[in-house]
Design a protein around this motif. Sequence first.
Motif, short mmCIF file in Angstrom:
data_model
loop_
_atom_site.label_atom_id
_atom_site.label_comp_id
_atom_site.label_asym_id
_atom_site.label_seq_id
_atom_site.Cartn_x
_atom_site.Cartn_y
_atom_site.Cartn_z
N LYS A 20 -36.58 -69.51 -20.97
CA LYS A 20 -37.39 -70.63 -21.45
C LYS A 20 -36.59 -71.66 -22.24
O LYS A 20 -36.96 -72.84 -22.29
N SER A 71 -39.48 -65.84 -16.96
CA SER A 71 -39.95 -67.09 -17.55
C SER A 71 -39.65 -67.13 -19.04
O SER A 71 -39.19 -68.15 -19.59
N THR A 79 -39.61 -73.23 -17.46
CA THR A 79 -39.60 -72.10 -16.53
C THR A 79 -41.01 -71.75 -16.01
O THR A 79 -41.20 -70.70 -15.40
#
Length: 297
Positions: free
Chosen positions: A75, A71, A84
């Motif tokens: 991002k 993530s 994300t």
Amino acid sequence: MLNFSHNHNFHSANLTAKKNTLYAMIITISMMIAEIIGGIYFNSMALLADGWHMSSHALALGLAYFAYIMSNRYKSDARFSFGTYKMEILASYTSALSLLVIAFLMIYHSILKFINPESIAYKEAILIAIIGLIVNLICAWLLRSSHDHHHNHHHHHDDLNLKAAYIHVLTDALTSILAIVALGFGLLFGADFLDPLMGIIGAILVLVWAIGLLRQSGKILLDANMNEPIISKVVDILRLFRSDIEIKDLHLLKVANDKYTCIISLNSIDPIDINLIKKELSKHEELVHIIVEIYPK
């Protein structure tokens, strides 16, 4: 690679949770390896079984940590047009599915023990359960402190990826507590039936937690957000802005624990300044990305 002037990084990573999830994973894996090696060396099936059981929770913690890494890594990648955040939610959903599997396996093995009772090495089993409980309480404290830290910054919104990891650890701790109670009564009073009974009770609680987590994460993955309180606030602003506005379409997409993208299509007889509408809607901090389209009636 696509490049846009607008930033799609709506979700701020829970760095404390990421760090503590890694610590919890290392502790769990270390305990898992020690139990498996000990089980083989001392020829203890109870020790070996608990080690392999702990491996499922180590896997869940690893999945949660991996989701935080991915993530954060992507991002700012323009390919993820709404950020994300859902990487973490997908990890949460997968962990919830694994909790379901664990619960059904607990029920299955408990029923087998009812049908075919086996002799139990009570003292050794209680020692294993106590050690497992201590390890899980340490991990639960690490993850809980991350949860509390995140709440202080994001009000009441859950980090579902962290919650999934926490429930896995809590599940193992609960299993250890129930095992200690059942084994203690079995050792003192010969109540052998309590061991599988506690297994079924624990499995039912795990099922309840897993289903709740599946509902929460599944709702976000499927963008089922149209009953969120922010929707009525958006509608109220649009109605007050101009009485002749007709809401043609309205979409709400969750892009962070407490943030949403809002896409609106309106019909209006007279021209309207889109920027004015966006300015009014932006007064709500939950709305971080607002798209407005206006069509003449």
